[in-house]
Write a protein that holds these residues in place. Structure first.
Motif, PDB file in Angstrom:
ATOM      1  N   ASN A  17       0.847  -1.196   0.000  1.00  0.00           N
ATOM      2  CA  ASN A  17       0.000   0.000   0.000  1.00  0.00           C
ATOM      3  C   ASN A  17       0.889   1.256   0.000  1.00  0.00           C
ATOM      4  O   ASN A  17       1.476   1.597   1.024  1.00  0.00           O
ATOM      5  CB  ASN A  17      -0.897  -0.032   1.252  1.00  0.00           C
ATOM      6  CG  ASN A  17      -1.802   1.181   1.332  1.00  0.00           C
ATOM      7  OD1 ASN A  17      -1.710   2.093   0.509  1.00  0.00           O
ATOM      8  ND2 ASN A  17      -2.678   1.176   2.322  1.00  0.00           N
ATOM      9  N   PRO A  18       0.995   1.947  -1.139  1.00  0.00           N
ATOM     10  CA  PRO A  18       1.902   3.101  -1.197  1.00  0.00           C
ATOM     11  C   PRO A  18       1.447   4.268  -0.320  1.00  0.00           C
ATOM     12  O   PRO A  18       2.265   5.068   0.134  1.00  0.00           O
ATOM     13  CB  PRO A  18       1.896   3.493  -2.676  1.00  0.00           C
ATOM     14  CG  PRO A  18       0.655   2.919  -3.235  1.00  0.00           C
ATOM     15  CD  PRO A  18       0.305   1.731  -2.411  1.00  0.00           C
TER      16      PRO A  18
ATOM     17  N   MET B  66      10.339  14.437  -2.459  1.00  0.00           N
ATOM     18  CA  MET B  66       9.845  13.069  -2.263  1.00  0.00           C
ATOM     19  C   MET B  66       8.930  12.654  -3.412  1.00  0.00           C
ATOM     20  O   MET B  66       8.948  11.508  -3.855  1.00  0.00           O
ATOM     21  CB  MET B  66       9.096  12.983  -0.928  1.00  0.00           C
ATOM     22  CG  MET B  66       9.988  13.171   0.287  1.00  0.00           C
ATOM     23  SD  MET B  66      11.151  11.815   0.511  1.00  0.00           S
ATOM     24  CE  MET B  66      10.052  10.527   1.036  1.00  0.00           C
ATOM     25  N   ARG B  67       8.126  13.614  -3.880  1.00  0.00           N
ATOM     26  CA  ARG B  67       7.255  13.319  -5.025  1.00  0.00           C
ATOM     27  C   ARG B  67       8.101  13.048  -6.267  1.00  0.00           C
ATOM     28  O   ARG B  67       7.844  12.123  -7.020  1.00  0.00           O
ATOM     29  CB  ARG B  67       6.310  14.492  -5.295  1.00  0.00           C
ATOM     30  CG  ARG B  67       5.166  14.554  -4.322  1.00  0.00           C
ATOM     31  CD  ARG B  67       4.128  15.574  -4.753  1.00  0.00           C
ATOM     32  NE  ARG B  67       3.368  15.978  -3.594  1.00  0.00           N
ATOM     33  CZ  ARG B  67       3.568  17.101  -2.920  1.00  0.00           C
ATOM     34  NH1 ARG B  67       4.472  17.958  -3.321  1.00  0.00           N
ATOM     35  NH2 ARG B  67       2.860  17.378  -1.857  1.00  0.00           N
ATOM     36  N   THR B  74       1.620  12.043  -6.024  1.00  0.00           N
ATOM     37  CA  THR B  74       1.699  13.430  -6.511  1.00  0.00           C
ATOM     38  C   THR B  74       0.789  14.345  -5.713  1.00  0.00           C
ATOM     39  O   THR B  74       1.175  15.427  -5.305  1.00  0.00           O
ATOM     40  CB  THR B  74       1.319  13.500  -7.998  1.00  0.00           C
ATOM     41  OG1 THR B  74       2.124  12.558  -8.678  1.00  0.00           O
ATOM     42  CG2 THR B  74       1.567  14.885  -8.551  1.00  0.00           C
ATOM     43  N   GLU B  75      -0.445  13.903  -5.505  1.00  0.00           N
ATOM     44  CA  GLU B  75      -1.356  14.751  -4.737  1.00  0.00           C
ATOM     45  C   GLU B  75      -1.152  14.482  -3.252  1.00  0.00           C
ATOM     46  O   GLU B  75      -0.653  13.421  -2.872  1.00  0.00           O
ATOM     47  CB  GLU B  75      -2.826  14.518  -5.131  1.00  0.00           C
ATOM     48  CG  GLU B  75      -3.434  13.233  -4.606  1.00  0.00           C
ATOM     49  CD  GLU B  75      -3.092  12.033  -5.476  1.00  0.00           C
ATOM     50  OE1 GLU B  75      -3.633  10.952  -5.227  1.00  0.00           O
ATOM     51  OE2 GLU B  75      -2.266  12.186  -6.396  1.00  0.00           O
ATOM     52  N   GLN B  76      -1.531  15.466  -2.443  1.00  0.00           N
ATOM     53  CA  GLN B  76      -1.433  15.295  -0.996  1.00  0.00           C
ATOM     54  C   GLN B  76      -2.372  14.173  -0.580  1.00  0.00           C
ATOM     55  O   GLN B  76      -3.576  14.255  -0.818  1.00  0.00           O
ATOM     56  CB  GLN B  76      -1.827  16.587  -0.267  1.00  0.00           C
ATOM     57  CG  GLN B  76      -0.780  17.662  -0.370  1.00  0.00           C
ATOM     58  CD  GLN B  76       0.495  17.306   0.383  1.00  0.00           C
ATOM     59  OE1 GLN B  76       0.447  16.683   1.429  1.00  0.00           O
ATOM     60  NE2 GLN B  76       1.625  17.687  -0.156  1.00  0.00           N
TER      61      GLN B  76
END
Lengths: 185, 141
Positions: A17-18, B66-67, B74-76
């Motif tokens: 689960n990322p 980190m993204r 990508t999205e919060q």
């Protein structure tokens, strides 16, 4: 506030689960950044160290035998990053083993008289040698036990106790006369 | 035990890492030794000032890194979607103006329905109609 414990998140990460890793990162990023910034005293170096730490956590999490010891494991990784950075800067004098002196160079109290107490203590903390600063930060800010700090630093508990004592004694002795002066009208 | 040893134990006492009987011994010594009592008070103050320090927070740049490294989405992941209610709370004046404008525009559509007179209009009395020019008496197509 956090719906899952670190252990549960680690299980989720193991299950693929990322989003669980993202939550683990959000939970610990500020603590790791503060630790790095206080030791490295440089924003970009701290960012590099924290990023590299999370890359290693991501890649090595499956090797963590006891998820309950995750925080100590994580701080051990980030500490290695910090010390690697300090070594690269050839600023490692006294980092191996027990240092003879507690203070880095140039720590006169004269230069900080007049500051607020909190700033004074922070400045004194910043002037401690990294091996003393780190144990104090891990204890005071991260609330790690002596055993956990020993796991992070790779020392014995008695060595941790000794370093904590020396760090506190050095800070306290620098702080005591200042407090006494401030008490006078 | 020497004062140095007691002062080491004072740190452990503050860290809650001292056993009950050891704590009692330290407190007994503190009652008798001014130097260690001063050290104890100063240690408490140092700890309090350490706790007072400004909280350090990681800059947003770390999230970006980190993204970019593909370690977080990508999205919060935990950002709540903005609802109409949030907008009303965050921007009360524009929200109120928008609502008023909607009411005015809406009333333009609703008014003909509400105030429509179902009765056919009465014709003008002949004496009044005589006053109107002939070309205007015929209704427009």
């Amino acid at each position: 506030m956090h719906p899952f414990t670190d252990e549960q998140l680690i299980d989720q990460i193991g299950a693929g689960n990322p989003a669980a890793f993202a939550q683990l990162y959000q939970r610990h990023k500020h603590a790791l950044y503060a630790f790095c910034l206080r030791l490295l005293k440089d924003r970009d170096d701290a960012l590099d160290a924290v990023q590299e730490t999370f890359v290693k956590i991501h890649n090595r999490l499956s090797t963590l035998n006891d998820p309950a010891s995750f925080r100590a494991w994580m701080f051990a990784i980030v500490r290695n990053e910090v010390y690697a950075n300090l070594r690269r800067k050839k600023n490692l004098e006294g980092l191996e083993g027990e240092a003879k002196e507690v203070w880095e160079e140039g720590t006169p109290l004269d230069s900080v008289i007049g500051e607020e107490r909190t700033e004074l203590v922070q400045r004194l903390l910043g002037k401690l040698k990294p091996e003393y600063r780190e144990v104090l930060m891990l204890r005071e800010y991260e609330q790690l036990s002596y055993a956990e700090i020993a796991a992070v630093t790779g020392d014995t508990e008695s060595s941790v106790k000794s370093r904590l004592f020396k760090a506190r004694k050095a800070l306290t002795k620098k702080f005591m006369p200042y407090v006494a002066e401030r008490k006078e009208p | 035990m020497t004062c140095e040893q007691y002062q080491m134990q004072i740190g452990q006492l503050l860290d809650n890492e001292l056993r009950g009987e050891e704590s009692s011994t330290v407190f007994a010594h503190l009652g008798a030794c001014f130097a260690c009592r001063d050290f104890f008070h100063a240690s408490l103050q140092v700890r309090a000032e350490l706790m007072n320090a400004e909280t350090v927070t990681a800059p947003d740049e770390l999230d970006d890194r980190m993204r970019a490294a593909g370690l977080i989405p990508t999205e919060q992941p935990f950002s709540r979607k903005t609802s109409i209610w949030d907008l009303r709370v965050a921007f009360p004046l524009p929200a109120a103006a928008s609502i008023a404008l909607l009411l005015i525009i809406g009333s333009l559509f609703v008014a003909p329905v509400l105030f429509h007179d179902p009765q056919p209009q009465q014709e003008f009395p002949p004496d009044v109609l005589q006053l109107v020019p002939v070309e205007l008496r015929t209704p427009r197509p």
